[in-house]
Write an enzyme that holds these catalytic residues in place. Structure first.
Site, PDB file in Angstrom:
ATOM      1  N   TYR A   1     -10.904  -5.475  11.760  1.00 45.66           N
ATOM      2  CA  TYR A   1      -9.760  -4.565  11.859  1.00 45.66           C
ATOM      3  C   TYR A   1      -9.569  -4.121  13.314  1.00 45.66           C
ATOM      4  CZ  TYR A   1      -7.084  -0.288  11.947  1.00 45.66           C
ATOM      5  OH  TYR A   1      -6.163   0.669  12.297  1.00 45.66           O
TER       6      TYR A   1
ATOM      7  N   SER B   1      -5.104   2.227  17.868  1.00 43.95           N
ATOM      8  CA  SER B   1      -6.127   3.091  17.277  1.00 43.95           C
ATOM      9  C   SER B   1      -7.206   3.406  18.303  1.00 43.95           C
ATOM     10  CB  SER B   1      -6.751   2.337  16.099  1.00 43.95           C
ATOM     11  OG  SER B   1      -7.930   2.956  15.665  1.00 43.95           O
ATOM     12  N   ALA B   2      -7.837   4.544  18.117  1.00 44.10           N
ATOM     13  CA  ALA B   2      -8.999   4.899  18.942  1.00 44.10           C
ATOM     14  C   ALA B   2     -10.122   3.885  18.775  1.00 44.10           C
ATOM     15  CB  ALA B   2      -9.490   6.282  18.551  1.00 44.10           C
TER      16      ALA B   2
ATOM     17  N   ASN C   1      -7.829  10.488  14.442  1.00 48.07           N
ATOM     18  CA  ASN C   1      -7.954  10.487  12.972  1.00 48.07           C
ATOM     19  C   ASN C   1      -6.845  11.307  12.319  1.00 48.07           C
ATOM     20  OD1 ASN C   1     -10.538   9.551  13.990  1.00 48.07           O
ATOM     21  ND2 ASN C   1     -11.321   9.805  11.931  1.00 48.07           N
TER      22      ASN C   1
ATOM     23  N   ASN D   1       0.842  -1.209   0.000  1.00 49.56           N
ATOM     24  CA  ASN D   1       0.000   0.000   0.000  1.00 49.56           C
ATOM     25  C   ASN D   1       0.873   1.254   0.000  1.00 49.56           C
ATOM     26  OD1 ASN D   1      -2.553   1.216  -0.040  1.00 49.56           O
ATOM     27  ND2 ASN D   1      -2.485   1.590   2.171  1.00 49.56           N
TER      28      ASN D   1
ATOM     29  N   ASP E   1       7.787  -8.777   3.414  1.00 55.23           N
ATOM     30  CA  ASP E   1       6.516  -8.942   4.129  1.00 55.23           C
ATOM     31  C   ASP E   1       6.868  -9.352   5.568  1.00 55.23           C
ATOM     32  OD1 ASP E   1       4.165 -10.052   5.225  1.00 55.23           O
ATOM     33  OD2 ASP E   1       3.513 -10.869   3.304  1.00 55.23           O
TER      34      ASP E   1
ATOM     35  N   ASP F   1     -20.825   3.403  12.298  1.00 56.47           N
ATOM     36  CA  ASP F   1     -20.323   4.708  12.755  1.00 56.47           C
ATOM     37  C   ASP F   1     -20.966   5.105  14.077  1.00 56.47           C
ATOM     38  OD1 ASP F   1     -18.563   5.193  10.736  1.00 56.47           O
ATOM     39  OD2 ASP F   1     -19.778   6.706   9.700  1.00 56.47           O
TER      40      ASP F   1
ATOM     41  N   LYS G   1      -6.450  -4.801  16.399  1.00 54.33           N
ATOM     42  CA  LYS G   1      -5.753  -3.828  17.251  1.00 54.33           C
ATOM     43  C   LYS G   1      -5.908  -4.203  18.726  1.00 54.33           C
ATOM     44  CE  LYS G   1      -4.144  -1.181  14.014  1.00 54.33           C
ATOM     45  NZ  LYS G   1      -2.723  -1.310  13.661  1.00 54.33           N
TER      46      LYS G   1
HETATM   47  P1  NAD Z   1      -0.548   2.734   5.259  1.00 56.03           P
HETATM   48  O1  NAD Z   1      -1.279   1.665   4.546  1.00 56.03           O
HETATM   49  O2  NAD Z   1      -0.261   3.996   4.518  1.00 56.03           O
HETATM   50  O3  NAD Z   1       0.839   2.164   5.824  1.00 56.03           O
HETATM   51  C1  NAD Z   1       1.018   0.821   6.167  1.00 56.03           C
HETATM   52  C2  NAD Z   1       2.266   0.325   5.433  1.00 56.03           C
HETATM   53  O4  NAD Z   1       2.510  -1.022   5.808  1.00 56.03           O
HETATM   54  C3  NAD Z   1       2.104   0.371   3.923  1.00 56.03           C
HETATM   55  O5  NAD Z   1       3.229   1.026   3.360  1.00 56.03           O
HETATM   56  C4  NAD Z   1       2.063  -1.108   3.501  1.00 56.03           C
HETATM   57  O6  NAD Z   1       2.661  -1.328   2.235  1.00 56.03           O
HETATM   58  C5  NAD Z   1       2.834  -1.770   4.628  1.00 56.03           C
HETATM   59  N1  NAD Z   1       2.416  -3.147   4.928  1.00 56.03           N
HETATM   60  C6  NAD Z   1       1.168  -3.640   5.132  1.00 56.03           C
HETATM   61  N2  NAD Z   1       1.237  -4.952   5.399  1.00 56.03           N
HETATM   62  C7  NAD Z   1       2.542  -5.300   5.379  1.00 56.03           C
HETATM   63  C8  NAD Z   1       3.244  -6.513   5.592  1.00 56.03           C
HETATM   64  N3  NAD Z   1       2.614  -7.657   5.850  1.00 56.03           N
HETATM   65  N4  NAD Z   1       4.596  -6.505   5.502  1.00 56.03           N
HETATM   66  C9  NAD Z   1       5.264  -5.359   5.220  1.00 56.03           C
HETATM   67  N5  NAD Z   1       4.652  -4.178   5.005  1.00 56.03           N
HETATM   68  C10 NAD Z   1       3.311  -4.157   5.070  1.00 56.03           C
HETATM   69  O7  NAD Z   1      -1.348   3.034   6.602  1.00 56.03           O
HETATM   70  P2  NAD Z   1      -1.134   4.175   7.693  1.00 56.03           P
HETATM   71  O8  NAD Z   1      -2.321   5.048   7.665  1.00 56.03           O
HETATM   72  O9  NAD Z   1       0.213   4.768   7.573  1.00 56.03           O
HETATM   73  O10 NAD Z   1      -1.243   3.278   9.005  1.00 56.03           O
HETATM   74  C11 NAD Z   1      -0.100   2.783   9.670  1.00 56.03           C
HETATM   75  C12 NAD Z   1      -0.551   2.014  10.895  1.00 56.03           C
HETATM   76  O11 NAD Z   1      -1.319   2.868  11.729  1.00 56.03           O
HETATM   77  C13 NAD Z   1      -1.450   0.806  10.589  1.00 56.03           C
HETATM   78  O12 NAD Z   1      -1.101  -0.231  11.463  1.00 56.03           O
HETATM   79  C14 NAD Z   1      -2.835   1.315  10.883  1.00 56.03           C
HETATM   80  O13 NAD Z   1      -3.707   0.299  11.272  1.00 56.03           O
HETATM   81  C15 NAD Z   1      -2.552   2.264  12.046  1.00 56.03           C
HETATM   82  N6  NAD Z   1      -3.583   3.299  12.193  1.00 56.03           N
HETATM   83  C16 NAD Z   1      -3.888   4.095  11.128  1.00 56.03           C
HETATM   84  C17 NAD Z   1      -4.879   5.060  11.276  1.00 56.03           C
HETATM   85  C18 NAD Z   1      -5.295   5.911  10.114  1.00 56.03           C
HETATM   86  O14 NAD Z   1      -6.395   6.471  10.149  1.00 56.03           O
HETATM   87  N7  NAD Z   1      -4.480   6.081   9.080  1.00 56.03           N
HETATM   88  C19 NAD Z   1      -5.526   5.228  12.505  1.00 56.03           C
HETATM   89  C20 NAD Z   1      -5.154   4.408  13.566  1.00 56.03           C
HETATM   90  C21 NAD Z   1      -4.174   3.432  13.407  1.00 56.03           C
HETATM   91  C1  WQD Z   2     -14.833  10.318   9.677  1.00 53.04           C
HETATM   92  C2  WQD Z   2     -16.234  10.922   9.675  1.00 53.04           C
HETATM   93  C3  WQD Z   2     -17.919   9.448   8.807  1.00 53.04           C
HETATM   94  C4  WQD Z   2     -16.359   9.334   4.713  1.00 53.04           C
HETATM   95  C5  WQD Z   2     -11.640   5.311  10.677  1.00 53.04           C
HETATM   96  C6  WQD Z   2     -11.487   3.962  11.318  1.00 53.04           C
HETATM   97  C7  WQD Z   2     -10.675   4.090  12.573  1.00 53.04           C
HETATM   98  C8  WQD Z   2      -9.340   4.806  12.299  1.00 53.04           C
HETATM   99  C9  WQD Z   2      -9.533   6.079  11.544  1.00 53.04           C
HETATM  100  C10 WQD Z   2      -7.637   3.201  11.885  1.00 53.04           C
HETATM  101  C11 WQD Z   2     -17.322   9.955  10.127  1.00 53.04           C
HETATM  102  C12 WQD Z   2     -17.766  10.660   7.922  1.00 53.04           C
HETATM  103  C13 WQD Z   2     -16.552   9.600   6.054  1.00 53.04           C
HETATM  104  C14 WQD Z   2     -17.281   9.841   3.775  1.00 53.04           C
HETATM  105  C15 WQD Z   2     -18.517  10.866   5.573  1.00 53.04           C
HETATM  106  N1  WQD Z   2      -8.480   4.032  11.471  1.00 53.04           N
HETATM  107  N2  WQD Z   2     -17.605  10.360   6.475  1.00 53.04           N
HETATM  108  N3  WQD Z   2     -18.338  10.600   4.238  1.00 53.04           N
HETATM  109  O1  WQD Z   2     -14.647   6.232  10.716  1.00 53.04           O
HETATM  110  O2  WQD Z   2     -13.753   8.017  12.284  1.00 53.04           O
HETATM  111  O3  WQD Z   2     -12.291   6.180  11.580  1.00 53.04           O
HETATM  112  O4  WQD Z   2     -10.343   5.848  10.385  1.00 53.04           O
HETATM  113  O5  WQD Z   2      -7.493   2.754  12.980  1.00 53.04           O
HETATM  114  O6  WQD Z   2     -10.491   2.800  13.051  1.00 53.04           O
HETATM  115  O7  WQD Z   2     -12.785   3.454  11.643  1.00 53.04           O
HETATM  116  O8  WQD Z   2     -12.884   7.888   9.927  1.00 53.04           O
HETATM  117  O9  WQD Z   2     -12.536   9.260   7.928  1.00 53.04           O
HETATM  118  O10 WQD Z   2     -13.902   7.139   7.730  1.00 53.04           O
HETATM  119  O11 WQD Z   2     -14.864   9.087   8.951  1.00 53.04           O
HETATM  120  O12 WQD Z   2     -19.474  11.553   5.953  1.00 53.04           O
HETATM  121  O13 WQD Z   2     -17.189   9.615   2.552  1.00 53.04           O
HETATM  122  O14 WQD Z   2     -16.570  11.283   8.326  1.00 53.04           O
HETATM  123  O15 WQD Z   2     -19.269   9.074   8.907  1.00 53.04           O
HETATM  124  O16 WQD Z   2     -18.288  10.721  10.831  1.00 53.04           O
HETATM  125  P1  WQD Z   2     -13.542   7.057  11.162  1.00 53.04           P
HETATM  126  P2  WQD Z   2     -13.485   8.307   8.543  1.00 53.04           P
END
Ligand code: NAD
Ligand code: WQD
Length: 333
Positions: A149, A125-126, A179, A35, A59, A295, A153
């Site tokens: 998912y 994550s939250a 977020n 990704n 990986d 949600d 976590k």
């Molecule tokens: P992202 O997808 O941009 O980054 C994840 C990276 O991990 C990618 O570059 C992907 O190629 C790599 N990856 C996935 N599986 C792999 C594997 N098996 N081996 C090696 N590499 C692998 O996502 P992000 O938004 O940067 O998220 C990073 C971390 O934070 C994740 O664990 C995600 O669950 C967590 N997180 C993200 C959010 C969010 O909203 N973005 C919120 C809370 C937690």
């Molecule tokens: C934000 C708000 C939607 C898209 C997710 C994961 C959470 C964490 C962060 C990793 C909400 C609204 C969204 C759209 C909309 N990730 N929305 N139209 O759901 O708070 O959190 O990402 O751990 O686990 O669940 O984030 O950006 O999807 O939504 O109205 O097209 O925007 O309903 O109120 P969310 P989100």
């Protein structure tokens, strides 16, 4: 040396930059690029020319591949981002999520143990606060989840806590992100998911550049000031700096640190739309549609623990988040 798994991804790449800014200039990245793009490495080097990067397209489920990395470098700390993160996809493909996120982490922990590596900072994550806790979320609240998912976590946190019980020398940080949005101020790195985005900000960005026609706002009948969902949006650079602070903390303190990384402020979907219109000078057309299943109305962090223990607070406001996101979007989408 520090190993960053998933270091080419959205949060990982910003964290590599901030680690380097804090003086940790030699970094190993393991990412299988499922990704992310390899170009991110050059972009990181443009932002922080002093960085020394060792990249492995591996990986984390590949034990032999990881073994080679740990045999080549003396890894003291792992910052573990690698994982899958799409909630809807996890409901459709639970095994993929349990395999990649749980098994991948187990393989990583096994290789770490073999090499005496005892420091890990984990992307939680939250979402682990589940649907029932009152807001704002406090770290000591019970955890649960509503989708595979989220369960990965919750389970990964538990695995890491259990390991720290078994080995008192372990130093673990469980960082619960709210977020993350925005991008590096250079406009060189940011978030650009493939296909139609699931999350609000990436969707708005594609509408702003005309790649998608309009935003669907998922419900305006929630019990919130304007009826749309409220979330705690945090600038990805603030989040990245939180990792540096957590690293400094665990190097002084053994055991498990669990902290929220959020701002403590909630914004609604329509607040975000307005702020993005202001930052981009573009109109974001939207329609109100039904609520998205799963949600909740509102969530935001109690951010006091990170302030107290890490001396960290988010410094960038919503205008900064939208401005930096737009700069990246204009240049790259
Ligand atoms: P992202 O997808 O941009 O980054 C994840 C990276 O991990 C990618 O570059 C992907 O190629 C790599 N990856 C996935 N599986 C792999 C594997 N098996 N081996 C090696 N590499 C692998 O996502 P992000 O938004 O940067 O998220 C990073 C971390 O934070 C994740 O664990 C995600 O669950 C967590 N997180 C993200 C959010 C969010 O909203 N973005 C919120 C809370 C937690
Ligand atoms: C934000 C708000 C939607 C898209 C997710 C994961 C959470 C964490 C962060 C990793 C909400 C609204 C969204 C759209 C909309 N990730 N929305 N139209 O759901 O708070 O959190 O990402 O751990 O686990 O669940 O984030 O950006 O999807 O939504 O109205 O097209 O925007 O309903 O109120 P969310 P989100």
């Amino acid at each position: 040396m520090i190993l960053v798994t998933g270091g080419c991804g959205y949060i990982g790449s910003h964290t590599v930059v901030e680690l380097c800014n804090a003086g940790y200039e030699e970094i190993v990245i393991v990412d299988d690029l499922r990704n992310a793009s390899i170009d991110v490495l050059d972009r990181i080097k443009q932002i922080v020319p002093s960085v020394s990067l060792h990249f492995y397209q591996v990986d984390i489920n590949d034990e032999e591949g990881l073994e080679k990395v740990f045999s080549t470098h003396n890894i003291e700390t792992v910052v573990h981002f690698a994982g899958l993160k799409a909630v809807g996809e996890s409901v459709r493909e639970p095994l993929l999520y349990y395999q990649n996120n749980i098994s991948g982490t187990l393989v990583l922990l096994k290789v770490m143990a073999r090499h005496g590596c005892k420091e890990i900072i984990f992307s939680s994550s939250a979402t682990v606060y589940g649907p029932k806790n009152p807001i704002p979320y406090l770290e000591e609240m019970d955890t649960s989840a509503t989708n595979p998912y989220g369960w990965t976590k919750v389970m990964q946190e538990q695995i890491l806590r259990d390991i720290a019980v078994a080995d008192p020398e372990m130093r673990v940080a469980l960082l619960r992100y709210f977020n993350p949005i925005g991008a590096h101020e250079s406009g060189l790195i940011g978030e650009n998911p493939n296909g139609i985005p699931n999350n609000l900000l990436p969707y708005i960005c594609k509408v702003a550049v005309g790649k998608l026609e309009k935003l669907s706002v998922f419900g305006n009948d929630y019990d919130t000031p304007d009826g749309t969902g409220v979330r705690d949006y945090i600038h990805v650079v603030d989040l990245a700096i939180g990792h540096v602070k957590a690293l400094q903390y665990i190097r002084k303190n053994a055991g498990v640190l669990t902290v929220n990384l959020g701002t403590g402020i909630g914004y609604s979907v329509l607040d975000i739309v307005k702020a993005y219109e202001k930052a981009s000078g573009r109109t974001i057309p939207y329609v109100i549609v039904d609520r998205r299943p799963g949600d909740i109305a509102c969530n935001y962090a109690n951010a006091e623990k990170a302030k107290e223990l890490l001396g960290w607070t988010a410094e960038r406001n919503l205008d900064d988040m939208c401005r930096d996101s737009w700069r990246f979007t204009e240049k790259n989408l």
